[in-house]
Design an enzyme around this catalytic site. Sequence first.
Site, mmCIF file in Angstrom:
data_model
loop_
_atom_site.group_PDB
_atom_site.id
_atom_site.type_symbol
_atom_site.label_atom_id
_atom_site.label_comp_id
_atom_site.label_asym_id
_atom_site.label_seq_id
_atom_site.Cartn_x
_atom_site.Cartn_y
_atom_site.Cartn_z
ATOM 1 N N GLY A 64 -30.229 -4.464 -5.403
ATOM 2 C CA GLY A 64 -29.369 -4.911 -5.118
ATOM 3 C C GLY A 64 -28.262 -4.654 -6.905
ATOM 4 O O GLY A 64 -27.107 -5.067 -6.967
ATOM 5 N N TRP A 67 -24.190 -5.392 -6.284
ATOM 6 C CA TRP A 67 -24.031 -7.321 -5.685
ATOM 7 C C TRP A 67 -23.613 -6.851 -7.701
ATOM 8 O O TRP A 67 -22.887 -7.416 -8.017
ATOM 9 C CB TRP A 67 -25.248 -7.424 -5.653
ATOM 10 C CG TRP A 67 -24.983 -9.062 -5.749
ATOM 11 C CD1 TRP A 67 -23.520 -9.483 -5.497
ATOM 12 C CD2 TRP A 67 -25.833 -10.126 -4.844
ATOM 13 N NE1 TRP A 67 -23.994 -11.012 -5.446
ATOM 14 C CE2 TRP A 67 -25.448 -11.500 -5.690
ATOM 15 C CE3 TRP A 67 -27.054 -10.109 -4.858
ATOM 16 C CZ2 TRP A 67 -25.823 -12.539 -5.003
ATOM 17 C CZ3 TRP A 67 -28.004 -11.318 -5.062
ATOM 18 C CH2 TRP A 67 -27.356 -12.593 -5.091
ATOM 19 N N HIS A 137 -28.776 4.651 -12.748
ATOM 20 C CA HIS A 137 -30.411 5.271 -11.914
ATOM 21 C C HIS A 137 -31.504 5.491 -12.799
ATOM 22 O O HIS A 137 -32.760 5.555 -12.540
ATOM 23 C CB HIS A 137 -30.650 5.396 -10.747
ATOM 24 C CG HIS A 137 -29.355 4.679 -9.214
ATOM 25 N ND1 HIS A 137 -29.836 3.392 -9.380
ATOM 26 C CD2 HIS A 137 -28.920 5.163 -8.962
ATOM 27 C CE1 HIS A 137 -29.028 3.199 -8.066
ATOM 28 N NE2 HIS A 137 -28.554 4.126 -7.890
ATOM 29 N N ARG A 159 -35.999 -5.316 -7.506
ATOM 30 C CA ARG A 159 -36.150 -6.626 -6.170
ATOM 31 C C ARG A 159 -37.815 -6.107 -5.972
ATOM 32 O O ARG A 159 -38.229 -4.971 -5.967
ATOM 33 C CB ARG A 159 -35.047 -5.364 -5.322
ATOM 34 C CG ARG A 159 -35.334 -6.344 -4.249
ATOM 35 C CD ARG A 159 -34.086 -5.377 -2.532
ATOM 36 N NE ARG A 159 -34.021 -6.427 -2.046
ATOM 37 C CZ ARG A 159 -33.300 -6.023 -0.858
ATOM 38 N NH1 ARG A 159 -32.673 -5.205 -1.052
ATOM 39 N NH2 ARG A 159 -33.348 -6.945 0.063
ATOM 40 N N SER A 167 -34.806 -1.230 2.902
ATOM 41 C CA SER A 167 -33.062 -1.296 2.322
ATOM 42 C C SER A 167 -32.913 0.533 2.606
ATOM 43 O O SER A 167 -32.324 0.772 2.789
ATOM 44 C CB SER A 167 -33.396 -1.735 1.209
ATOM 45 O OG SER A 167 -31.399 -1.690 1.204
ATOM 46 N N ARG A 288 -25.355 -4.696 3.788
ATOM 47 C CA ARG A 288 -25.915 -5.236 5.450
ATOM 48 C C ARG A 288 -27.048 -6.584 5.470
ATOM 49 O O ARG A 288 -25.961 -7.036 5.402
ATOM 50 C CB ARG A 288 -27.239 -3.998 5.391
ATOM 51 C CG ARG A 288 -27.964 -3.525 6.664
ATOM 52 C CD ARG A 288 -28.346 -2.332 6.386
ATOM 53 N NE ARG A 288 -30.120 -3.018 5.930
ATOM 54 C CZ ARG A 288 -31.314 -3.676 5.758
ATOM 55 N NH1 ARG A 288 -31.482 -4.183 7.211
ATOM 56 N NH2 ARG A 288 -32.370 -4.260 5.286
HETATM 57 P P1 A3P Z 1 -30.406 -5.050 2.258
HETATM 58 O O1 A3P Z 1 -30.049 -3.700 2.761
HETATM 59 O O2 A3P Z 1 -32.036 -5.668 2.481
HETATM 60 O O3 A3P Z 1 -29.384 -5.802 3.750
HETATM 61 P P2 A3P Z 1 -27.524 -1.174 -3.712
HETATM 62 O O4 A3P Z 1 -26.559 -1.834 -3.533
HETATM 63 O O5 A3P Z 1 -29.123 -1.624 -5.153
HETATM 64 O O6 A3P Z 1 -27.542 -0.246 -2.894
HETATM 65 O O7 A3P Z 1 -28.780 -2.719 -2.891
HETATM 66 C C1 A3P Z 1 -28.582 -3.038 -1.305
HETATM 67 C C2 A3P Z 1 -28.980 -3.387 -0.788
HETATM 68 O O8 A3P Z 1 -28.444 -4.691 -1.219
HETATM 69 C C3 A3P Z 1 -28.668 -4.093 0.448
HETATM 70 O O9 A3P Z 1 -29.555 -4.487 1.293
HETATM 71 C C4 A3P Z 1 -26.789 -4.821 0.721
HETATM 72 O O10 A3P Z 1 -27.397 -6.031 1.791
HETATM 73 C C5 A3P Z 1 -27.420 -6.007 0.043
HETATM 74 N N1 A3P Z 1 -25.905 -6.288 -1.152
HETATM 75 C C6 A3P Z 1 -25.155 -5.302 -1.332
HETATM 76 N N2 A3P Z 1 -24.610 -6.391 -2.272
HETATM 77 C C7 A3P Z 1 -24.248 -7.717 -2.138
HETATM 78 C C8 A3P Z 1 -24.303 -8.655 -2.233
HETATM 79 N N3 A3P Z 1 -22.932 -8.891 -2.935
HETATM 80 N N4 A3P Z 1 -24.860 -9.829 -2.129
HETATM 81 C C9 A3P Z 1 -26.535 -9.418 -1.749
HETATM 82 N N5 A3P Z 1 -26.811 -8.559 -1.735
HETATM 83 C C10 A3P Z 1 -25.917 -7.443 -1.429
#
Ligand code: A3P
Length: 324
Positions: A64, A67, A137, A159, A167, A288
Amino acid sequence: MTDSSESTESMLAQLPMENFWDIPLYQWQGLRYRSYHLQATMDLRSHFSARHDDIILASPMKTGTTWLKALCFSILNAAASGGDNRETLAKTDEDHRDPLVENHPAVYVQTLEVQVYTSNPLPNISSMKSPRLFHTHFPYTALPDSVKTTGCKLVYIARNPKDTLVSMWHFFNNLRTPQQGPYPFEKAFEMFINGVSHFGPFFDHVLQYWNQSLKAPNKVLFLKYEDLKGNPIKEVKKLASFMGKPFGDDKKVEDEIWQCSLERLKNLEVNKNGVDPWAGMHNSAYFRTGIVGDWKNMMSDEMSQRLDRITESKFKGSGLCFEI
Ligand code: A3P
Protein backbone atom coordinates in the site's frame (compact mmCIF):
# COMPACT_ATOMS: atom_id res chain seq x y z
CA MET A 1 33.55 4.26 -10.39
CA THR A 2 33.44 6.18 -7.09
CA ASP A 3 35.21 4.96 -3.93
CA SER A 4 31.88 4.14 -2.40
CA SER A 5 30.67 2.08 -5.38
CA GLU A 6 34.03 0.26 -5.46
CA SER A 7 33.71 -0.68 -1.82
CA THR A 8 30.11 -1.82 -2.34
CA GLU A 9 31.25 -3.94 -5.31
CA SER A 10 33.82 -5.69 -3.17
CA MET A 11 31.30 -6.08 -0.36
CA LEU A 12 28.77 -7.67 -2.77
CA ALA A 13 31.31 -10.27 -3.77
CA GLN A 14 31.41 -11.47 -0.15
CA LEU A 15 27.65 -11.60 0.45
CA PRO A 16 25.34 -14.60 0.02
CA MET A 17 23.30 -14.16 -3.14
CA GLU A 18 19.98 -15.74 -4.18
CA ASN A 19 17.79 -15.12 -7.17
CA PHE A 20 14.32 -13.71 -6.70
CA TRP A 21 12.70 -14.59 -10.03
CA ASP A 22 15.64 -13.55 -12.26
CA ILE A 23 16.87 -10.79 -9.99
CA PRO A 24 19.96 -11.33 -7.81
CA LEU A 25 19.37 -10.36 -4.19
CA TYR A 26 22.22 -10.03 -1.67
CA GLN A 27 21.84 -10.84 1.96
CA TRP A 28 23.20 -8.12 4.20
CA GLN A 29 22.58 -7.95 7.93
CA GLY A 30 19.88 -10.60 7.59
CA LEU A 31 17.79 -8.90 4.88
CA ARG A 32 17.93 -9.00 1.10
CA TYR A 33 18.79 -6.20 -1.29
CA ARG A 34 19.36 -5.63 -4.96
CA SER A 35 22.89 -4.42 -5.63
CA TYR A 36 21.81 -0.84 -6.31
CA HIS A 37 19.68 -0.78 -3.18
CA LEU A 38 22.70 -1.77 -1.16
CA GLN A 39 24.76 0.97 -2.75
CA ALA A 40 21.99 3.43 -1.94
CA THR A 41 21.88 2.18 1.67
CA MET A 42 25.58 2.89 2.07
CA ASP A 43 25.22 6.35 0.53
CA LEU A 44 22.15 7.15 2.59
CA ARG A 45 23.83 6.06 5.80
CA SER A 46 26.91 8.13 5.00
CA HIS A 47 25.24 11.28 3.75
CA PHE A 48 21.56 11.59 4.71
CA SER A 49 20.95 14.02 7.49
CA ALA A 50 17.39 13.90 8.80
CA ARG A 51 15.63 17.08 9.83
CA HIS A 52 13.53 17.12 12.97
CA ASP A 53 10.41 17.70 10.86
CA ASP A 54 11.05 15.18 8.07
CA ILE A 55 8.37 12.58 7.56
CA ILE A 56 9.60 9.27 6.23
CA LEU A 57 7.17 6.67 4.95
CA ALA A 58 8.33 3.08 5.07
CA SER A 59 6.92 -0.21 3.81
CA PRO A 60 7.72 -3.62 2.45
CA MET A 61 6.89 -3.91 -1.25
CA LYS A 62 3.22 -4.20 -2.29
CA THR A 63 1.64 -3.28 1.02
CA GLY A 64 0.00 0.00 0.00
CA THR A 65 3.00 2.27 -0.49
CA THR A 66 1.43 4.17 -3.39
CA TRP A 67 -1.74 4.77 -1.39
CA LEU A 68 0.22 5.99 1.61
CA LYS A 69 2.30 8.29 -0.61
CA ALA A 70 -0.85 9.78 -2.12
CA LEU A 71 -2.51 10.27 1.26
CA CYS A 72 0.49 11.86 2.99
CA PHE A 73 1.26 14.09 0.04
CA SER A 74 -2.36 15.24 -0.13
CA ILE A 75 -2.56 15.85 3.60
CA LEU A 76 0.52 18.10 3.49
CA ASN A 77 -0.51 19.73 0.25
CA ALA A 78 -4.04 20.50 1.43
CA ALA A 79 -2.79 21.85 4.73
CA ALA A 80 -0.22 24.04 2.95
CA SER A 81 -2.85 25.45 0.61
CA GLY A 82 -5.40 26.40 3.20
CA GLY A 83 -4.89 24.66 6.51
CA ASP A 84 -7.95 24.26 8.66
CA ASN A 85 -9.74 26.97 6.73
CA ARG A 86 -9.39 25.25 3.38
CA GLU A 87 -12.66 25.09 1.56
CA THR A 88 -13.99 21.84 0.29
CA LEU A 89 -13.65 22.00 -3.47
CA ALA A 90 -16.15 20.74 -5.96
CA LYS A 91 -14.71 17.51 -7.35
CA THR A 92 -14.32 18.90 -10.87
CA ASP A 93 -12.50 22.00 -9.59
CA GLU A 94 -10.36 19.85 -7.42
CA ASP A 95 -9.16 17.83 -10.38
CA HIS A 96 -7.72 21.00 -11.88
CA ARG A 97 -5.86 21.84 -8.72
CA ASP A 98 -4.84 18.39 -7.59
CA PRO A 99 -1.21 17.55 -8.48
CA LEU A 100 -2.10 13.85 -8.35
CA VAL A 101 -3.88 14.40 -11.66
CA GLU A 102 -0.55 15.35 -13.24
CA ASN A 103 1.76 12.70 -11.83
CA HIS A 104 1.93 9.34 -10.12
CA PRO A 105 2.24 9.79 -6.32
CA ALA A 106 5.84 8.51 -6.50
CA VAL A 107 6.87 11.71 -8.26
CA TYR A 108 5.89 13.74 -5.18
CA VAL A 109 7.08 11.33 -2.53
CA GLN A 110 10.30 9.82 -3.76
CA THR A 111 11.72 6.54 -2.59
CA LEU A 112 15.18 7.14 -1.17
CA GLU A 113 16.83 4.04 -2.61
CA VAL A 114 15.05 4.11 -5.96
CA GLN A 115 14.79 7.77 -6.92
CA VAL A 116 16.93 9.87 -4.60
CA TYR A 117 20.16 7.98 -3.93
CA THR A 118 20.34 5.78 -7.02
CA SER A 119 23.39 6.72 -9.08
CA ASN A 120 23.85 9.77 -6.92
CA PRO A 121 25.50 9.54 -3.53
CA LEU A 122 24.98 13.26 -2.90
CA PRO A 123 21.54 14.30 -4.13
CA ASN A 124 20.56 17.89 -3.59
CA ILE A 125 17.84 17.47 -1.00
CA SER A 126 18.99 20.09 1.46
CA SER A 127 17.19 22.81 -0.49
CA MET A 128 13.84 21.03 -0.19
CA LYS A 129 11.26 22.92 1.82
CA SER A 130 10.20 21.52 5.19
CA PRO A 131 8.49 19.30 5.98
CA ARG A 132 10.25 16.96 3.59
CA LEU A 133 8.40 13.79 2.72
CA PHE A 134 10.35 10.70 1.62
CA HIS A 135 9.69 7.01 1.35
CA THR A 136 11.87 3.95 1.81
CA HIS A 137 11.62 0.18 1.66
CA PHE A 138 14.69 -0.12 3.87
CA PRO A 139 14.32 -2.14 7.05
CA TYR A 140 14.44 -0.13 10.26
CA THR A 141 17.89 -1.47 11.13
CA ALA A 142 19.36 -0.10 7.90
CA LEU A 143 18.12 3.47 8.40
CA PRO A 144 20.71 6.17 9.04
CA ASP A 145 21.24 7.12 12.68
CA SER A 146 19.94 10.64 12.14
CA VAL A 147 16.51 9.22 11.24
CA LYS A 148 16.43 7.33 14.51
CA THR A 149 17.81 10.03 16.77
CA THR A 150 16.17 13.23 15.52
CA GLY A 151 12.51 14.11 15.97
CA CYS A 152 11.66 13.10 12.41
CA LYS A 153 8.66 10.80 12.12
CA LEU A 154 8.19 7.45 10.44
CA VAL A 155 4.92 6.15 9.04
CA TYR A 156 4.96 2.45 8.20
CA ILE A 157 2.35 0.55 6.22
CA ALA A 158 2.07 -3.22 6.43
CA ARG A 159 -0.35 -5.70 4.94
CA ASN A 160 -1.25 -9.31 5.54
CA PRO A 161 1.44 -11.56 4.05
CA LYS A 162 -0.94 -13.50 1.80
CA ASP A 163 -2.23 -10.48 -0.12
CA THR A 164 1.27 -8.99 -0.12
CA LEU A 165 2.66 -12.07 -1.85
CA VAL A 166 -0.15 -12.23 -4.40
CA SER A 167 0.19 -8.53 -5.15
CA MET A 168 3.94 -9.00 -5.58
CA TRP A 169 3.42 -11.91 -7.95
CA HIS A 170 1.11 -9.82 -10.15
CA PHE A 171 3.47 -6.85 -10.05
CA PHE A 172 6.63 -8.71 -11.06
CA ASN A 173 4.75 -10.58 -13.77
CA ASN A 174 4.51 -7.19 -15.48
CA LEU A 175 8.24 -7.43 -16.12
CA ARG A 176 7.88 -10.71 -17.99
CA THR A 177 7.40 -11.04 -21.71
CA PRO A 178 4.25 -12.68 -23.13
CA GLN A 179 6.52 -15.54 -24.25
CA GLN A 180 7.73 -16.08 -20.69
CA GLY A 181 4.23 -15.96 -19.28
CA PRO A 182 3.54 -15.56 -15.55
CA TYR A 183 6.13 -16.82 -13.11
CA PRO A 184 5.05 -20.11 -11.47
CA PHE A 185 3.12 -19.04 -8.39
CA GLU A 186 4.31 -22.09 -6.41
CA LYS A 187 7.94 -20.97 -6.86
CA ALA A 188 7.10 -17.40 -5.85
CA PHE A 189 5.37 -18.79 -2.76
CA GLU A 190 8.39 -20.86 -1.72
CA MET A 191 10.68 -17.87 -2.14
CA PHE A 192 8.45 -15.63 -0.08
CA ILE A 193 8.13 -18.03 2.84
CA ASN A 194 11.89 -18.52 2.77
CA GLY A 195 12.46 -14.79 3.01
CA VAL A 196 13.68 -14.38 -0.57
CA SER A 197 12.11 -11.11 -1.66
CA HIS A 198 13.20 -7.49 -1.87
CA PHE A 199 14.10 -6.43 1.70
CA GLY A 200 12.87 -9.83 2.90
CA PRO A 201 12.15 -11.74 5.03
CA PHE A 202 8.88 -9.85 4.97
CA PHE A 203 8.14 -10.92 8.56
CA ASP A 204 11.39 -9.50 9.94
CA HIS A 205 10.85 -6.22 8.11
CA VAL A 206 7.36 -5.83 9.56
CA LEU A 207 8.41 -6.86 13.06
CA GLN A 208 11.26 -4.36 13.15
CA TYR A 209 8.90 -1.44 12.59
CA TRP A 210 6.13 -2.95 14.71
CA ASN A 211 8.48 -3.21 17.70
CA GLN A 212 9.71 0.35 17.16
CA SER A 213 6.12 1.60 17.01
CA LEU A 214 5.45 -0.02 20.39
CA LYS A 215 8.62 1.47 21.88
CA ALA A 216 8.12 4.94 20.45
CA PRO A 217 4.52 5.50 19.29
CA ASN A 218 5.06 9.22 18.84
CA LYS A 219 7.92 8.53 16.47
CA VAL A 220 6.68 5.52 14.49
CA LEU A 221 3.09 5.15 13.33
CA PHE A 222 2.27 1.60 12.25
CA LEU A 223 -0.64 1.34 9.81
CA LYS A 224 -2.23 -1.72 8.29
CA TYR A 225 -3.62 -1.77 4.76
CA GLU A 226 -6.65 -3.73 5.96
CA ASP A 227 -7.48 -1.09 8.61
CA LEU A 228 -7.22 1.68 6.03
CA LYS A 229 -9.62 -0.20 3.79
CA GLY A 230 -11.96 -1.10 6.65
CA ASN A 231 -12.14 2.23 8.44
CA PRO A 232 -10.51 4.88 6.28
CA ILE A 233 -11.94 7.85 8.20
CA LYS A 234 -10.48 6.72 11.50
CA GLU A 235 -7.12 5.75 9.98
CA VAL A 236 -6.69 8.86 7.84
CA LYS A 237 -7.53 11.09 10.80
CA LYS A 238 -4.97 9.22 12.86
CA LEU A 239 -2.41 9.63 10.08
CA ALA A 240 -3.04 13.36 9.65
CA SER A 241 -2.83 13.98 13.40
CA PHE A 242 0.41 12.03 13.60
CA MET A 243 1.80 14.19 10.79
CA GLY A 244 0.85 17.29 12.75
CA LYS A 245 -1.90 18.27 10.27
CA PRO A 246 -5.15 17.20 11.94
CA PHE A 247 -8.39 17.56 10.03
CA GLY A 248 -11.05 19.99 11.13
CA ASP A 249 -14.05 17.93 10.11
CA ASP A 250 -14.99 14.59 8.65
CA LYS A 251 -16.15 16.03 5.31
CA LYS A 252 -12.57 17.02 4.55
CA VAL A 253 -11.34 13.60 5.54
CA GLU A 254 -13.87 12.04 3.18
CA ASP A 255 -12.65 14.30 0.36
CA GLU A 256 -9.07 13.27 1.04
CA ILE A 257 -10.05 9.60 0.99
CA TRP A 258 -11.88 10.01 -2.30
CA GLN A 259 -9.01 11.99 -3.81
CA CYS A 260 -6.55 9.20 -3.01
CA SER A 261 -8.88 6.28 -3.67
CA LEU A 262 -7.81 3.43 -5.89
CA GLU A 263 -10.86 3.95 -8.09
CA ARG A 264 -9.95 7.56 -8.75
CA LEU A 265 -6.17 7.24 -9.11
CA LYS A 266 -6.39 4.14 -11.27
CA ASN A 267 -8.60 5.94 -13.76
CA LEU A 268 -6.51 9.09 -14.10
CA GLU A 269 -4.92 9.41 -17.50
CA VAL A 270 -1.41 9.61 -16.02
CA ASN A 271 -1.86 6.32 -14.22
CA LYS A 272 -3.60 4.57 -17.10
CA ASN A 273 -0.99 5.43 -19.72
CA GLY A 274 2.05 6.91 -17.97
CA VAL A 275 5.35 5.15 -17.35
CA ASP A 276 7.42 5.07 -14.19
CA PRO A 277 10.89 5.99 -15.48
CA TRP A 278 12.69 4.67 -12.40
CA ALA A 279 11.39 1.12 -12.41
CA GLY A 280 10.59 1.00 -16.13
CA MET A 281 7.04 -0.06 -15.29
CA HIS A 282 3.74 1.27 -16.52
CA ASN A 283 2.10 3.38 -13.82
CA SER A 284 -0.92 1.13 -14.13
CA ALA A 285 1.09 -1.71 -12.54
CA TYR A 286 0.83 0.09 -9.19
CA PHE A 287 -2.97 0.06 -9.20
CA ARG A 288 -4.75 -3.28 -9.37
CA THR A 289 -7.72 -4.50 -7.36
CA GLY A 290 -6.83 -3.56 -3.78
CA ILE A 291 -8.99 -6.37 -2.45
CA VAL A 292 -8.42 -7.70 1.05
CA GLY A 293 -8.49 -11.47 0.67
CA ASP A 294 -7.51 -11.56 -3.02
CA TRP A 295 -5.04 -14.32 -2.06
CA LYS A 296 -7.98 -16.73 -2.12
CA ASN A 297 -7.86 -16.57 -5.91
CA MET A 298 -4.29 -17.85 -6.00
CA MET A 299 -3.50 -20.00 -3.00
CA SER A 300 -4.36 -23.61 -2.42
CA ASP A 301 -5.65 -24.59 1.04
CA GLU A 302 -2.33 -26.25 1.72
CA MET A 303 -0.39 -23.08 0.88
CA SER A 304 -2.77 -20.96 2.90
CA GLN A 305 -2.39 -23.15 5.98
CA ARG A 306 1.38 -23.27 5.62
CA LEU A 307 1.62 -19.52 5.40
CA ASP A 308 -0.74 -19.14 8.37
CA ARG A 309 1.47 -21.40 10.48
CA ILE A 310 4.62 -19.48 9.50
CA THR A 311 2.97 -16.12 10.15
CA GLU A 312 1.73 -17.27 13.53
CA SER A 313 5.14 -18.53 14.59
CA LYS A 314 6.96 -15.41 13.33
CA PHE A 315 4.61 -12.96 15.02
CA LYS A 316 4.06 -15.03 18.16
CA GLY A 317 4.30 -12.93 21.30
CA SER A 318 4.57 -9.66 19.36
CA GLY A 319 0.90 -8.71 19.62
CA LEU A 320 0.82 -8.22 15.84
CA CYS A 321 -1.88 -9.83 13.75
CA PHE A 322 -3.54 -9.16 10.39
CA GLU A 323 -7.03 -9.47 9.08
CA ILE A 324 -6.96 -11.92 6.19
P1 A3P B 1 -3.24 -5.32 -5.20
O1 A3P B 1 -2.14 -5.84 -6.06
O2 A3P B 1 -3.67 -6.30 -4.15
O3 A3P B 1 -4.37 -4.79 -5.95
P2 A3P B 1 2.39 -0.75 -3.38
O4 A3P B 1 1.87 0.61 -3.62
O5 A3P B 1 3.10 -0.92 -2.07
O6 A3P B 1 3.19 -1.24 -4.54
O7 A3P B 1 1.12 -1.71 -3.23
C1 A3P B 1 0.33 -2.00 -4.34
C2 A3P B 1 -1.01 -2.49 -3.85
O8 A3P B 1 -1.75 -1.38 -3.33
C3 A3P B 1 -1.83 -3.08 -4.97
O9 A3P B 1 -2.66 -4.09 -4.37
C4 A3P B 1 -2.65 -1.87 -5.43
O10 A3P B 1 -3.81 -2.21 -6.14
C5 A3P B 1 -2.95 -1.23 -4.10
N1 A3P B 1 -3.23 0.21 -4.22
C6 A3P B 1 -2.59 1.13 -4.99
N2 A3P B 1 -3.15 2.35 -4.83
C7 A3P B 1 -4.15 2.19 -3.95
C8 A3P B 1 -5.11 3.10 -3.39
N3 A3P B 1 -5.14 4.38 -3.74
N4 A3P B 1 -5.99 2.61 -2.51
C9 A3P B 1 -5.99 1.30 -2.15
N5 A3P B 1 -5.12 0.40 -2.65
C10 A3P B 1 -4.20 0.84 -3.54
